[in-house]
Scaffold this motif. Structure first.
Motif, PDB file in Angstrom:
ATOM      1  N   GLN A  34       0.844  -1.192   0.000  1.00 52.23           N
ATOM      2  CA  GLN A  34       0.000   0.000   0.000  1.00 52.23           C
ATOM      3  C   GLN A  34       0.880   1.243   0.000  1.00 52.23           C
ATOM      4  O   GLN A  34       1.846   1.343   0.753  1.00 52.23           O
ATOM      5  CB  GLN A  34      -0.924   0.012   1.211  1.00 52.23           C
ATOM      6  CG  GLN A  34      -1.971   1.120   1.156  1.00 52.23           C
ATOM      7  CD  GLN A  34      -3.183   0.825   2.015  1.00 52.23           C
ATOM      8  OE1 GLN A  34      -3.320  -0.252   2.552  1.00 52.23           O
ATOM      9  NE2 GLN A  34      -4.079   1.789   2.130  1.00 52.23           N
ATOM     10  N   ARG A  37       4.043   3.538  -5.622  1.00 56.02           N
ATOM     11  CA  ARG A  37       3.663   4.037  -6.944  1.00 56.02           C
ATOM     12  C   ARG A  37       3.979   2.945  -7.951  1.00 56.02           C
ATOM     13  O   ARG A  37       5.128   2.516  -8.072  1.00 56.02           O
ATOM     14  CB  ARG A  37       4.422   5.317  -7.274  1.00 56.02           C
ATOM     15  CG  ARG A  37       3.940   6.016  -8.536  1.00 56.02           C
ATOM     16  CD  ARG A  37       4.513   7.431  -8.602  1.00 56.02           C
ATOM     17  NE  ARG A  37       3.919   8.173  -9.700  1.00 56.02           N
ATOM     18  CZ  ARG A  37       4.567   8.503 -10.819  1.00 56.02           C
ATOM     19  NH1 ARG A  37       5.827   8.136 -10.978  1.00 56.02           N
ATOM     20  NH2 ARG A  37       3.969   9.183 -11.771  1.00 56.02           N
ATOM     21  N   ALA A  54      -5.003  -1.848 -12.652  1.00 51.59           N
ATOM     22  CA  ALA A  54      -4.595  -0.506 -12.228  1.00 51.59           C
ATOM     23  C   ALA A  54      -5.787   0.267 -11.673  1.00 51.59           C
ATOM     24  O   ALA A  54      -5.695   0.914 -10.620  1.00 51.59           O
ATOM     25  CB  ALA A  54      -3.965   0.237 -13.401  1.00 51.59           C
ATOM     26  N   ARG A  57      -6.797  -1.072  -8.217  1.00 45.41           N
ATOM     27  CA  ARG A  57      -5.896  -0.681  -7.121  1.00 45.41           C
ATOM     28  C   ARG A  57      -6.136   0.773  -6.723  1.00 45.41           C
ATOM     29  O   ARG A  57      -6.163   1.102  -5.532  1.00 45.41           O
ATOM     30  CB  ARG A  57      -4.436  -0.898  -7.514  1.00 45.41           C
ATOM     31  CG  ARG A  57      -3.447  -0.651  -6.371  1.00 45.41           C
ATOM     32  CD  ARG A  57      -2.038  -1.092  -6.717  1.00 45.41           C
ATOM     33  NE  ARG A  57      -1.157  -0.948  -5.567  1.00 45.41           N
ATOM     34  CZ  ARG A  57      -0.403   0.123  -5.329  1.00 45.41           C
ATOM     35  NH1 ARG A  57      -0.405   1.135  -6.187  1.00 45.41           N
ATOM     36  NH2 ARG A  57       0.359   0.175  -4.252  1.00 45.41           N
ATOM     37  N   GLU A  58      -6.297   1.641  -7.703  1.00 43.39           N
ATOM     38  CA  GLU A  58      -6.560   3.044  -7.365  1.00 43.39           C
ATOM     39  C   GLU A  58      -7.904   3.187  -6.656  1.00 43.39           C
ATOM     40  O   GLU A  58      -8.037   3.935  -5.690  1.00 43.39           O
ATOM     41  CB  GLU A  58      -6.515   3.900  -8.623  1.00 43.39           C
ATOM     42  CG  GLU A  58      -5.103   4.089  -9.157  1.00 43.39           C
ATOM     43  CD  GLU A  58      -4.833   5.491  -9.655  1.00 43.39           C
ATOM     44  OE1 GLU A  58      -5.789   6.281  -9.782  1.00 43.39           O
ATOM     45  OE2 GLU A  58      -3.652   5.798  -9.903  1.00 43.39           O
ATOM     46  N   ARG A  59      -8.907   2.447  -7.118  1.00 41.33           N
ATOM     47  CA  ARG A  59     -10.230   2.515  -6.492  1.00 41.33           C
ATOM     48  C   ARG A  59     -10.174   2.076  -5.041  1.00 41.33           C
ATOM     49  O   ARG A  59     -10.911   2.597  -4.188  1.00 41.33           O
ATOM     50  CB  ARG A  59     -11.215   1.641  -7.270  1.00 41.33           C
ATOM     51  CG  ARG A  59     -12.648   1.726  -6.776  1.00 41.33           C
ATOM     52  CD  ARG A  59     -13.574   0.792  -7.531  1.00 41.33           C
ATOM     53  NE  ARG A  59     -13.379  -0.619  -7.171  1.00 41.33           N
ATOM     54  CZ  ARG A  59     -14.182  -1.601  -7.542  1.00 41.33           C
ATOM     55  NH1 ARG A  59     -15.236  -1.345  -8.309  1.00 41.33           N
ATOM     56  NH2 ARG A  59     -13.949  -2.853  -7.178  1.00 41.33           N
ATOM     57  N   GLY A  63      -2.963   3.157  -3.801  1.00 43.60           N
ATOM     58  CA  GLY A  63      -1.901   4.008  -4.313  1.00 43.60           C
ATOM     59  C   GLY A  63      -2.012   4.259  -5.802  1.00 43.60           C
ATOM     60  O   GLY A  63      -2.750   3.586  -6.520  1.00 43.60           O
ATOM     61  N   GLU A  64      -1.247   5.243  -6.249  1.00 40.65           N
ATOM     62  CA  GLU A  64      -1.247   5.619  -7.655  1.00 40.65           C
ATOM     63  C   GLU A  64      -0.779   4.452  -8.519  1.00 40.65           C
ATOM     64  O   GLU A  64       0.267   3.858  -8.262  1.00 40.65           O
ATOM     65  CB  GLU A  64      -0.331   6.822  -7.861  1.00 40.65           C
ATOM     66  CG  GLU A  64      -0.303   7.353  -9.275  1.00 40.65           C
ATOM     67  CD  GLU A  64       0.570   8.589  -9.404  1.00 40.65           C
ATOM     68  OE1 GLU A  64       0.910   8.934 -10.552  1.00 40.65           O
ATOM     69  OE2 GLU A  64       0.912   9.203  -8.371  1.00 40.65           O
ATOM     70  N   THR A  65      -1.554   4.125  -9.542  1.00 41.63           N
ATOM     71  CA  THR A  65      -1.268   2.965 -10.377  1.00 41.63           C
ATOM     72  C   THR A  65      -1.585   3.290 -11.827  1.00 41.63           C
ATOM     73  O   THR A  65      -2.695   3.683 -12.153  1.00 41.63           O
ATOM     74  CB  THR A  65      -2.102   1.751  -9.937  1.00 41.63           C
ATOM     75  OG1 THR A  65      -2.109   1.651  -8.506  1.00 41.63           O
ATOM     76  CG2 THR A  65      -1.524   0.476 -10.528  1.00 41.63           C
ATOM     77  N   ASP A  66      -0.594   3.106 -12.688  1.00 41.28           N
ATOM     78  CA  ASP A  66      -0.764   3.339 -14.117  1.00 41.28           C
ATOM     79  C   ASP A  66      -0.666   2.022 -14.870  1.00 41.28           C
ATOM     80  O   ASP A  66      -0.080   1.049 -14.380  1.00 41.28           O
ATOM     81  CB  ASP A  66       0.324   4.285 -14.635  1.00 41.28           C
ATOM     82  CG  ASP A  66       0.226   5.674 -14.030  1.00 41.28           C
ATOM     83  OD1 ASP A  66      -0.910   6.151 -13.823  1.00 41.28           O
ATOM     84  OD2 ASP A  66       1.278   6.289 -13.762  1.00 41.28           O
ATOM     85  N   ARG A  77      10.120   7.794 -16.335  1.00 41.59           N
ATOM     86  CA  ARG A  77       9.233   8.039 -15.201  1.00 41.59           C
ATOM     87  C   ARG A  77       9.563   7.085 -14.057  1.00 41.59           C
ATOM     88  O   ARG A  77       9.838   5.911 -14.281  1.00 41.59           O
ATOM     89  CB  ARG A  77       7.779   7.875 -15.637  1.00 41.59           C
ATOM     90  CG  ARG A  77       6.769   8.389 -14.625  1.00 41.59           C
ATOM     91  CD  ARG A  77       5.350   8.232 -15.141  1.00 41.59           C
ATOM     92  NE  ARG A  77       5.112   9.005 -16.359  1.00 41.59           N
ATOM     93  CZ  ARG A  77       3.960   9.018 -17.008  1.00 41.59           C
ATOM     94  NH1 ARG A  77       2.946   8.274 -16.572  1.00 41.59           N
ATOM     95  NH2 ARG A  77       3.819   9.746 -18.097  1.00 41.59           N
ATOM     96  N   TYR A  79       8.833   4.741 -10.857  1.00 42.10           N
ATOM     97  CA  TYR A  79       7.847   3.933 -10.147  1.00 42.10           C
ATOM     98  C   TYR A  79       8.553   3.126  -9.070  1.00 42.10           C
ATOM     99  O   TYR A  79       9.714   2.728  -9.232  1.00 42.10           O
ATOM    100  CB  TYR A  79       7.119   2.990 -11.112  1.00 42.10           C
ATOM    101  CG  TYR A  79       6.172   3.701 -12.038  1.00 42.10           C
ATOM    102  CD1 TYR A  79       4.883   4.035 -11.623  1.00 42.10           C
ATOM    103  CD2 TYR A  79       6.577   4.073 -13.316  1.00 42.10           C
ATOM    104  CE1 TYR A  79       4.017   4.715 -12.466  1.00 42.10           C
ATOM    105  CE2 TYR A  79       5.713   4.743 -14.168  1.00 42.10           C
ATOM    106  CZ  TYR A  79       4.443   5.069 -13.733  1.00 42.10           C
ATOM    107  OH  TYR A  79       3.585   5.744 -14.563  1.00 42.10           O
TER     108      TYR A  79
END
Length: 294
Positions: A34, A37, A54, A57-59, A63-66, A77, A79
């Motif tokens: 948790q 990134r 992704a 996980r964001e929902r 954490g931020e997930t792309d 970038r 991560y």
């Protein structure tokens, strides 16, 4: 009977095994903590899985997930972790990406076996050999990864398993449309893309998929009595009425979205067989994309 038919039918059992795996401490430590990134990457079906995972996980607030296609990963970038979803473990784009990131970023490979090039390059490995497939067309491996991910995020899969089991007890689809459009919101956008891909691969049928709110921004203009529009999850306000007004057949259900994906998989196989196609070996496709020049 095709391999795909057998593999589709096994999915409820696969999901229960995945849910049990999600409680294993060694599996949990290999999945993102948790607050990390995270980037989830894949190719083809695995990219659709990445998009669903992704968004899930964001929902959940983890954490931020792309999500990226492996070939489009932004190398500059940062991560905390890269999760590589790759059934075959041999896809060229995935090997190149994990090779490039493994020295500086923690990587987790989700694959059909631990003894493959992609998992061997990763920091952590979660192998799902029980969900691997003989068909070129992915079905149960993809949904089992999503099931594992949902369980790891704390979701109960009882409804998903029950709804998919009920779907599999229904007769195989026999009424087909000329054109299919699949719509989703949030994590089910990835499922919509995957449903469309299954019909393109197995049945050589042109299909489309969109975020549900985007459908009214142009694509709805092709809908008519020859079309079937499937909504994964809840339809935005007014969308169902607008689809029906076009004359298209609307497919909506209160069942878990993974169960609707099972229905789409079965539809793809049924159309393929009705057209005299082999759903296990689609034209021009192989189990893994291996590029000699890459």
């Amino acid at each position: 009977m095709s391999f795909a038919t057998t593999e589709i039918a096994s999915q409820p059992e696969m999901w229960m095994r995945a849910a049990a795996m999600a409680t294993d401490p060694s599996v949990r430590v290999a999945l993102p903590a948790q607050g990390e990134r995270v980037a989830i990457v894949g190719c083809g079906t695995s990219y659709n899985v990445a998009q669903a995972c992704a968004a899930l996980r964001e929902r959940s607030g983890h954490g931020e997930t792309d999500a990226f296609a492996a070939s489009e990963f932004p190398r500059g970038r940062h991560y905390d972790r890269v999760v590589a979803v790759c059934r075959s473990g041999t896809t060229t784009e995935m090997i190149n990406l994990v090779s490039a990131t493994a020295g500086t970023t923690r990587t987790t490979a989700l694959s059909g076996s631990a003894d493959l090039p992609v998992p061997r390059l990763a920091t952590d490995v979660i192998a799902l050999p029980f969900a691997d497939e003989q068909s070129v067309v992915q079905t149960r491996f993809a949904t089992t990864v999503v099931a594992l991910w949902r369980a790891y995020l704390g979701e109960d899969l009882i409804q998903a398993v029950g709804d998919a089991t009920a779907e599999l007890h229904e007769p195989a689809p026999t009424a087909f449309a000329e054109q299919y459009t699949f719509l989703g919101t949030g994590w089910t956008i990835g499922l919509a893309h995957e449903a469309a891909l299954k019909l393109r691969e197995a049945a050589q049928l042109w299909t489309e998929s969109y975020a549900a709110m985007e459908y009214r921004h142009g694509p709805i203009s092709i809908a008519d009595h020859r079309c079937s529009v499937w909504v994964f999850g809840h339809a935005p306000d007014g969308l169902a009425e607008q689809v029906i007004a076009t004359g298209a057949r609307l497919e909506m259900t209160s069942a878990d979205p993974l169960a609707l994906l099972v229905r789409a998989q079965r539809t793809a196989v049924a159309i393929a067989e009705a057209k005299g196609l082999d759903p296990d070996t689609p034209r021009a496709l192989t189990r893994s994309v291996i590029l000699n020049h890459a």
